[in-house]
Design an enzyme around this catalytic site. Structure first.
Site, PDB file in Angstrom:
ATOM      1  N   ALA A   1      17.613   6.131  15.245  1.00  0.00           N
ATOM      2  CA  ALA A   1      18.447   5.110  15.886  1.00  0.00           C
ATOM      3  C   ALA A   1      17.930   3.726  15.552  1.00  0.00           C
ATOM      4  O   ALA A   1      16.727   3.502  15.459  1.00  0.00           O
ATOM      5  CB  ALA A   1      18.466   5.296  17.405  1.00  0.00           C
TER       6      ALA A   1
ATOM      7  N   LEU B   1       0.835  -1.201   0.000  1.00  0.00           N
ATOM      8  CA  LEU B   1       0.000   0.000   0.000  1.00  0.00           C
ATOM      9  C   LEU B   1       0.865   1.244   0.000  1.00  0.00           C
ATOM     10  O   LEU B   1       1.869   1.316   0.729  1.00  0.00           O
ATOM     11  CB  LEU B   1      -0.904   0.041   1.241  1.00  0.00           C
ATOM     12  CG  LEU B   1      -1.950  -1.050   1.426  1.00  0.00           C
ATOM     13  CD1 LEU B   1      -2.768  -0.762   2.681  1.00  0.00           C
ATOM     14  CD2 LEU B   1      -2.854  -1.136   0.207  1.00  0.00           C
TER      15      LEU B   1
ATOM     16  N   ASP C   1      16.024  -4.368  20.163  1.00  0.00           N
ATOM     17  CA  ASP C   1      14.955  -4.805  19.266  1.00  0.00           C
ATOM     18  C   ASP C   1      14.140  -5.925  19.908  1.00  0.00           C
ATOM     19  O   ASP C   1      12.906  -5.908  19.895  1.00  0.00           O
ATOM     20  CB  ASP C   1      15.548  -5.334  17.957  1.00  0.00           C
ATOM     21  CG  ASP C   1      15.965  -4.232  16.994  1.00  0.00           C
ATOM     22  OD1 ASP C   1      15.574  -3.073  17.206  1.00  0.00           O
ATOM     23  OD2 ASP C   1      16.681  -4.541  16.040  1.00  0.00           O
TER      24      ASP C   1
ATOM     25  N   LYS D   1       0.264   7.251   1.071  1.00  0.00           N
ATOM     26  CA  LYS D   1       0.143   8.649   0.653  1.00  0.00           C
ATOM     27  C   LYS D   1      -0.867   8.805  -0.476  1.00  0.00           C
ATOM     28  O   LYS D   1      -1.230   9.933  -0.830  1.00  0.00           O
ATOM     29  CB  LYS D   1       1.505   9.186   0.208  1.00  0.00           C
ATOM     30  CG  LYS D   1       2.538   9.252   1.321  1.00  0.00           C
ATOM     31  CD  LYS D   1       3.863   9.797   0.797  1.00  0.00           C
ATOM     32  CE  LYS D   1       4.897   9.852   1.912  1.00  0.00           C
ATOM     33  NZ  LYS D   1       6.204  10.358   1.428  1.00  0.00           N
TER      34      LYS D   1
END
Length: 377
Positions: free
Chosen positions: A135, A69, A166, A72
């Site tokens: 970062a 997708l 993470d 915008k």
């Protein structure tokens, strides 16, 4: 499965968000991965490739559906809204403020779907002075002070072996999403979850913050129990250049080991606080373990009540039969390695679907049926 019927719209990229939604997919959630225009999810094109697919992508996106997708564009937004109105969970990991500028942020989604659980994962959170600072994992670990703890034998910091910022953000997000879904059963209302990698990392430091909180002084890693100050919590080189690990600093393990080595006279050193006082024992171990190969020490330690392990490489780790026995390594029909799910239920266990979606492969089905036909059908 535990999450059967839960609909997840995943806008995130790289690792924390995709791992969160992977674990949900393994336990029955229907995850639609929204990939950006162009080449889609970056991990499709990063790292090593086997049988035409990135190993990274295979092990973070298996069992999901894919649709591409452009958020915008009017067409892209229209399809997003069709899915968001029926979704239970939305996950995004853009820089703070991006989804609001695109018009698909929490407030907008909540206006049409009050039950939505909307999760944003970012490096530093949606507010605070570092909000807009770019970062990835390495920079977050460095700013948190964790890299400095990863001090090598040369006294210099080393790059981390795993992306723990993470990983911990992903697990924090999973916990929060499941809490919000549980609460929604009572209230009928969803919530917004703001997960920061830095917050998630710092939350897991209780066992190593003692000195800084008690004295106000930074650590000297080589003197601390977890990073080299304990002779029984240490890495030792063997005669063949391989390494072994002693991973239990309790005195009982030192007693068992030293008794087997005929050196109980050294036990008092193990009873001291970590640091220079234990160095004579550490030096003895260094000399001793250099006298045999790693394989010889593995044989020698068999049956002894000591926290011992050979220092393997990751290939050796995955080749351990115990890994396959626990379902943490399997193979798809083409022989591709698939990492399993660590969440193990006795009833309704997770199911690892090894299939990976081609980019935008599910557009036709999703455009026509929305959530009506999950991938498993």
């Amino acid at each position: 499965m535990k999450l059967e019927g839960v609909k997840v719209l995943d806008l995130s990229l790289f690792l924390p968000g995709p791992m969160l939604t992977l674990m949900m997919a393994d336990h029955g959630a229907d995850v639609i991965k929204v990939e950006p225009a162009g080449e889609g999810e970056p991990s499709r094109h990063i790292g090593y490739v086997k049988n035409g697919a990135s190993v990274w992508f295979r092990n973070t996106h298996r069992g999901k559906r894919s649709i591409q997708l452009d958020l915008k564009s009017e067409d892209g937004k229209a399809l997003f809204w069709a899915l968001a109105k029926e979704a239970d969970v939305v996950v995004e990991a853009f820089r703070p403020g991006v989804v609001d500028r695109l018009g698909v942020g929490y407030e907008a989604v909540r206006a049409v779907n009050p039950g939505i659980v909307y999760c944003s994962i970012s490096a530093f959170g949606q507010d605070g002075p570092n909000r807009d600072r770019p970062a990835h994992d390495l920079a977050v670990e460095a700013l948190a002070g964790v890299i400095a703890l990863n001090e090598g034998q040369d006294g210099k910091p080393a790059s981390p072996h795993m992306p723990v910022a993470d990983a911990l953000a992903s697990l924090t997000a999973l916990s929060g999403v499941l809490m919000a879904l549980l609460r929604r059963q009572t209230t009928g209302v969803g919530d917004y979850l703001d997960v920061a990698m830095l917050d998630s990392l710092l939350a897991w430091t209780p066992n190593v913050t003692g000195k800084i909180f008690a004295t106000g002084e930074p650590h000297t890693p080589k003197h601390e129990r977890s990073w080299g100050g304990s002779a029984m919590f240490q890495l030792y080189e063997c005669a063949d250049g391989q390494w072994i690990a002693l991973g239990g600093s309790e005195v009982k393990f030192a007693r068992n080991l030293l008794d087997s080595l005929g050196r109980l006279d050294l036990l008092p050193y193990a009873e001291l606080q970590p640091g220079p006082g234990q160095y004579p024992l550490r030096d003895f171990y260094r000399e001793t373990f250099r006298t045999r190969t790693r394989a010889e020490w593995e044989t020698w330690f068999e049956g002894k009540d000591v926290c011992f392990a050979p220092v393997r490489n990751l290939k050796e780790g995955f080749e351990d039969p115990a890994v396959a026995a626990r379902g943490m390594l399997a193979f798809d029909a083409e022989g591709n390695e698939v990492v399993g799910t660590p969440i193990r239920f006795r009833e309704e266990p997770g199911v690892v679907d090894p299939a990976i979606p081609e980019l935008d492969a599910d557009r036709g089905q999703i455009t026509k049926h929305g959530w009506a036909l999950p991938r498993s059908t």
